[in-house]
Enzyme design. Structure first.
Site, PDB file in Angstrom:
ATOM      1  N   ARG A 136      -4.132  99.236  71.734  1.00  0.00           N
ATOM      2  CA  ARG A 136      -4.890  99.244  72.984  1.00  0.00           C
ATOM      3  C   ARG A 136      -3.884  98.602  74.333  1.00  0.00           C
ATOM      4  NH1 ARG A 136      -9.840  95.667  71.438  1.00  0.00           N
ATOM      5  NH2 ARG A 136      -7.944  94.776  70.130  1.00  0.00           N
TER       6      ARG A 136
ATOM      7  N   LYS B 122      -4.420  97.175  51.930  1.00  0.00           N
ATOM      8  CA  LYS B 122      -5.607  96.059  51.391  1.00  0.00           C
ATOM      9  C   LYS B 122      -6.313  95.353  52.369  1.00  0.00           C
ATOM     10  CE  LYS B 122      -4.131  92.213  49.402  1.00  0.00           C
ATOM     11  NZ  LYS B 122      -4.068  91.421  50.630  1.00  0.00           N
TER      12      LYS B 122
ATOM     13  N   LYS C  87       7.922  95.747  44.834  1.00  0.00           N
ATOM     14  CA  LYS C  87       8.876  94.573  44.475  1.00  0.00           C
ATOM     15  C   LYS C  87       9.624  95.174  43.553  1.00  0.00           C
ATOM     16  CE  LYS C  87       6.119  90.866  46.158  1.00  0.00           C
ATOM     17  NZ  LYS C  87       6.891  90.065  47.484  1.00  0.00           N
TER      18      LYS C  87
ATOM     19  N   GLU D 174       1.480  80.238  46.682  1.00  0.00           N
ATOM     20  CA  GLU D 174       2.306  79.983  48.232  1.00  0.00           C
ATOM     21  C   GLU D 174       2.173  78.607  48.737  1.00  0.00           C
ATOM     22  OE1 GLU D 174       1.802  83.883  50.560  1.00  0.00           O
ATOM     23  OE2 GLU D 174      -0.496  83.077  49.774  1.00  0.00           O
TER      24      GLU D 174
ATOM     25  N   ASP E  15      -8.248  88.213  48.157  1.00  0.00           N
ATOM     26  CA  ASP E  15      -6.872  88.730  48.991  1.00  0.00           C
ATOM     27  C   ASP E  15      -5.826  88.930  47.871  1.00  0.00           C
ATOM     28  OD1 ASP E  15      -5.097  88.532  51.119  1.00  0.00           O
ATOM     29  OD2 ASP E  15      -4.591  86.776  50.869  1.00  0.00           O
TER      30      ASP E  15
ATOM     31  N   HIS F 173      -3.000  92.086  43.901  1.00  0.00           N
ATOM     32  CA  HIS F 173      -1.781  91.944  43.277  1.00  0.00           C
ATOM     33  C   HIS F 173      -1.768  91.443  41.852  1.00  0.00           C
ATOM     34  CE1 HIS F 173      -0.904  92.338  47.418  1.00  0.00           C
ATOM     35  NE2 HIS F 173      -0.912  91.193  47.670  1.00  0.00           N
TER      36      HIS F 173
ATOM     37  N   LYS G 270      -2.847  78.835  48.378  1.00  0.00           N
ATOM     38  CA  LYS G 270      -2.019  78.829  49.457  1.00  0.00           C
ATOM     39  C   LYS G 270      -1.803  77.071  49.433  1.00  0.00           C
ATOM     40  CE  LYS G 270      -3.130  82.640  51.845  1.00  0.00           C
ATOM     41  NZ  LYS G 270      -2.021  83.454  51.984  1.00  0.00           N
TER      42      LYS G 270
HETATM   43  C1  BG6 Z   1      -0.721  89.684  50.882  1.00  0.00           C
HETATM   44  C2  BG6 Z   1      -1.986  88.398  50.997  1.00  0.00           C
HETATM   45  O1  BG6 Z   1      -1.198  90.622  50.450  1.00  0.00           O
HETATM   46  O2  BG6 Z   1       0.268  88.864  50.295  1.00  0.00           O
HETATM   47  C3  BG6 Z   1      -1.202  87.120  51.744  1.00  0.00           C
HETATM   48  O3  BG6 Z   1      -2.889  89.049  51.968  1.00  0.00           O
HETATM   49  C4  BG6 Z   1      -0.102  86.656  51.108  1.00  0.00           C
HETATM   50  O4  BG6 Z   1      -2.286  86.214  51.903  1.00  0.00           O
HETATM   51  C5  BG6 Z   1       1.105  87.660  51.071  1.00  0.00           C
HETATM   52  O5  BG6 Z   1       0.482  85.428  51.726  1.00  0.00           O
HETATM   53  C6  BG6 Z   1       1.892  87.222  50.088  1.00  0.00           C
HETATM   54  O6  BG6 Z   1       2.994  88.260  50.053  1.00  0.00           O
HETATM   55  P1  BG6 Z   1       4.628  88.027  49.355  1.00  0.00           P
HETATM   56  O7  BG6 Z   1       5.190  89.168  49.178  1.00  0.00           O
HETATM   57  O8  BG6 Z   1       5.217  87.044  50.304  1.00  0.00           O
HETATM   58  O9  BG6 Z   1       4.182  87.232  47.888  1.00  0.00           O
END
Ligand code: BG6
Length: 513
Positions: free
Chosen positions: A61, A168, A202, A236, A255, A260, A358
């Site tokens: 935008r 996603k 990865k 994380e 998420d 993943h 997290k």
């Molecule tokens: C994303 C999630 O798919 O992967 C995030 O939405 C997450 O919440 C991220 O932080 C982590 O990715 P990576 O590659 O740093 O492990």
């Protein structure tokens, strides 16, 4: 006759260079675009993997001119690219950078976009090949895809292609994923839809295929005769940062587990595909996801929590509810752990535990296979007190490699067995640094190479596994008189106590990597 591998176009050791094309990114002002997509495009160019006739178009935008957008790309590249900045590479990329300022619901904006693309097709010789990257909230997919269709930007022809890349989350449950699929498939053929799960891009995740299927050593023990449980962790140390808008209402399970972690499970548990082409690989992943079932006792075999305030990395941090723009009645989990079982001959009886969160103790992703104890230990019990279970740990990140843990004799006159590790570390064995997942995946989109993109069936199956758990959690919140049935956990810890109890009930404990 044996083909000369150097001439074989299928030879995956050869650098694969994309053909001329335009990459259009919707949502260029977002975090993903700044931190991952634009830097990945530059890194590909820097590695010589983009053709001279490549063009990058941003759509958003903002009232920007091409130069303003180019400055944004430039700054993103300088800050986040993996490879060194080279002025000549940048100048070449710059020639193909355009910006379209527009609204996604507005026909005229898409007309302008179509004109810019046509102009680039001619000026840069992009051959009518276009990829549209939707780095936008899923609620906007339908509008964008419909606009693209109405402006003739979705059809494939024999000699030119239009592809769509979807980030996603693919829906928030099975029903919404199916709706999304309908929307996308009305406009794009199935070959032209690339669903990104960046974990598959990865190196260490692709190495799971190498480990399992290029070696003879591991496969004989890769089953329920030897493995007693599997732990898949994606932890994380960061909080949700500025992502409240996306994260709240989504939570850890949707998420990360839905995509993943279930993809990691599929790669860990699937049978050998007869080749790594998309059809075979997806077929094997599909079969194992079909055999994967949610826990029968969801109350006993799942856990969830959200972080409280406290200290992380020596700094005071806010609780989830104190993060900006989080509603006080939020029931979103920032930690989720589930047990699933795979009902097939190879895995029956081996629980797979998946956890993510997290603000945990550290950032680490790994797949750990825990092995059964030797059936008989010809030692006195004190000799083996410090002996745990043998384990094979695939370290996905950040300390990429593989660890094998087993017992060894402590030097000395006594017989005492202690656990030791044998390590393979990428850094120690290879001089090449690993490309970022997005480099690999964007290149694959431009090449039309689909194995690393989950098929819609896999997405549906993953929701089928998760939906009963999400429903159960939602129901517990509803019946909690406004009190969410969420546990809280300290920042810097390994999650809520209920997650430890969940494993303890099965006689296991979580690894503390
Ligand atoms: C994303 C999630 O798919 O992967 C995030 O939405 C997450 O919440 C991220 O932080 C982590 O990715 P990576 O590659 O740093 O492990």
């Amino acid at each position: 006759m044996k083909t000369n591998p150097l001439r074989d176009p299928q030879d995956r050791r050869l650098p694969r260079v994309a053909g001329p094309c335009v990459l259009v990114i919707f949502g260029v002002t977002g975090d993903l675009s700044t931190k991952k997509l634009m830097p990945a495009v530059y890194d590909l160019a820097n590695r010589g993997l983009l053709p001279p006739g490549f063009a990058l178009v941003g759509f958003a935008r903002r009232d920007w001119a091409d130069q303003d957008f180019a400055k944004i790309v430039h700054d993103a590249v300088k800050e986040h690219a993996r490879t060194p900045f080279r002025e000549e590479v940048w100048q070449q990329l710059l020639e193909g950078i355009r910006f379209v300022s527009g609204q996604i619901g507005d026909d005229e904006s898409f007309e302008r976009l179509a004109n810019v693309i046509t102009e680039l097709d001619e000026a840069r010789g992009t051959g009518g090949n276009h990829a549209f990257y939707l780095s936008i909230p899923p609620g906007l997919f339908e509008t964008v895809v419909t606009q693209l269709r109405q402006h003739g930007l979705t059809e494939d022809h024999a000699d030119r292609w239009n592809r769509v890349v979807i980030e996603k989350p693919f829906g928030h449950d099975l029903a919404s994923a199916q709706e999304l699929q309908q929307v996308v498939s009305r406009a794009f053929g199935s070959q032209s839809v690339f669903r990104i799960d960046h974990y598959l891009g990865k190196e260490t995740v692709q190495n799971m295929l190498a480990l399992r299927f290029a070696n003879q050593l591991f496969e004989p023990v890769w089953n329920n005769h030897y493995v007693d449980h599997v732990q898949i962790t994606m932890a994380e140390d960061i909080g949700i940062g500025g992502r409240a808008g996306y994260y709240d209402g989504i939570g850890a399970a949707r998420d990360v587990i839905q995509n993943h972690l279930l993809q990691l499970l599929a790669l860990t548990a699937m049978e050998e595909p007869s080749s790594f082409d998309a059809r075979q690989l997806r077929n094997e992943k599909r079969k194992v996801l079909e055999a994967t079932v949610p826990p029968k006792r969801i109350d006993l075999h799942t856990a969830r929590g959200r972080y409280s305030s406290g200290f992380a990395g020596g700094k005071q941090v806010r609780s989830y509810l104190e993060e900006e723009r989080i509603p006080q009645d939020s029931t979103t989990e920032t930690y989720a752990a589930i047990r699933v079982d795979i009902e097939n001959r190879r895995w029956a009886g081996v629980p797979f535990y998946l956890r993510t969160g997290k603000r945990l103790a550290r950032r680490v992703t790994e797949v750990a296979l825990g092995f059964k104890r030797a059936p008989h230990l010809p030692f006195t019990s004190t000799d083996t007190e410090a002996l745990g279970h043998n384990a094979l740990v695939l370290r996905i990140q950040p300390d990429e490699g593989i660890t094998m843990r087993f017992g060894a004799k402590v030097p000395g006159t006594q017989m005492e067995i202690r656990e030791v590790s044998m390590d393979f570390a990428y850094g120690g064995s290879f001089t090449e640094s690993s490309p970022e997942a997005y480099e690999r995946l964007i290149l694959d989109v431009l090449l039309g190479d689909p194995p690393l993109f989950p098929h819609h069936e896999e997405v549906e199956l993953s929701w089928r596994i998760l939906d009963p758990i999400l429903d159960y959690w939602a129901e517990s919140d509803r019946s909690g008189n406004g009190e969410p049935s969420l546990d809280s956990y300290e920042p810097g810890s390994w999650g809520p106590k209920s997650a430890d109890e969940m494993l303890a009930r099965d006689g296991f404990s979580w690894r503390r990597p």
